[in-house]
Design a protein around this motif. Structure first.
Motif, short mmCIF file in Angstrom:
data_model
loop_
_atom_site.label_atom_id
_atom_site.label_comp_id
_atom_site.label_asym_id
_atom_site.label_seq_id
_atom_site.Cartn_x
_atom_site.Cartn_y
_atom_site.Cartn_z
N ASP A 25 0.84 -1.19 0.00
CA ASP A 25 0.00 0.00 0.00
C ASP A 25 0.88 1.25 0.00
N ASN A 26 0.27 2.38 0.26
CA ASN A 26 0.97 3.66 0.23
C ASN A 26 2.00 3.74 1.36
N ILE A 27 3.26 3.80 0.99
CA ILE A 27 4.35 3.81 1.97
C ILE A 27 4.34 5.10 2.78
N TYR A 28 3.93 6.20 2.18
CA TYR A 28 3.86 7.47 2.90
C TYR A 28 2.86 7.37 4.04
N GLU A 29 1.70 6.75 3.78
CA GLU A 29 0.66 6.64 4.80
C GLU A 29 1.13 5.81 6.00
N ILE A 30 1.79 4.70 5.76
CA ILE A 30 2.24 3.85 6.87
C ILE A 30 3.36 4.55 7.65
N THR A 31 4.19 5.32 6.97
CA THR A 31 5.25 6.06 7.65
C THR A 31 4.67 7.14 8.56
#
Length: 64
Positions: free
Chosen positions: A13-19
């Motif tokens: 999924d969106n790596i920015y969101e999990i970060t």
């Protein structure tokens, strides 16, 4: 434990969101002085990321 790089690489999924979610969770844990921080040798961001990747904590996006 260090930041879970294996799980991060496999994350689709969106790596920015999990970060962002891991950073917000880490902030939340530090503000309430979560006892897990003292129990583990992990850094708080690594602990928060691990919680997210292992589905112990769910992230939710608010649409405004």
């Amino acid at each position: 434990m260090i930041f879970p790089l294996e799980q991060l690489v496999k994350y689709t999924d969106n790596i920015y969101e999990i970060t962002v979610a891991a950073n917000r969770r880490a902030y939340q844990m530090s503000m309430v002085q979560d006892p897990q921080i003292e129990e583990n040798e992990d850094k708080v961001v690594s602990l928060a990321a691990s919680q997210l990747f292992n589905n112990k904590v769910k992230m939710r996006l608010d649409q405004k």
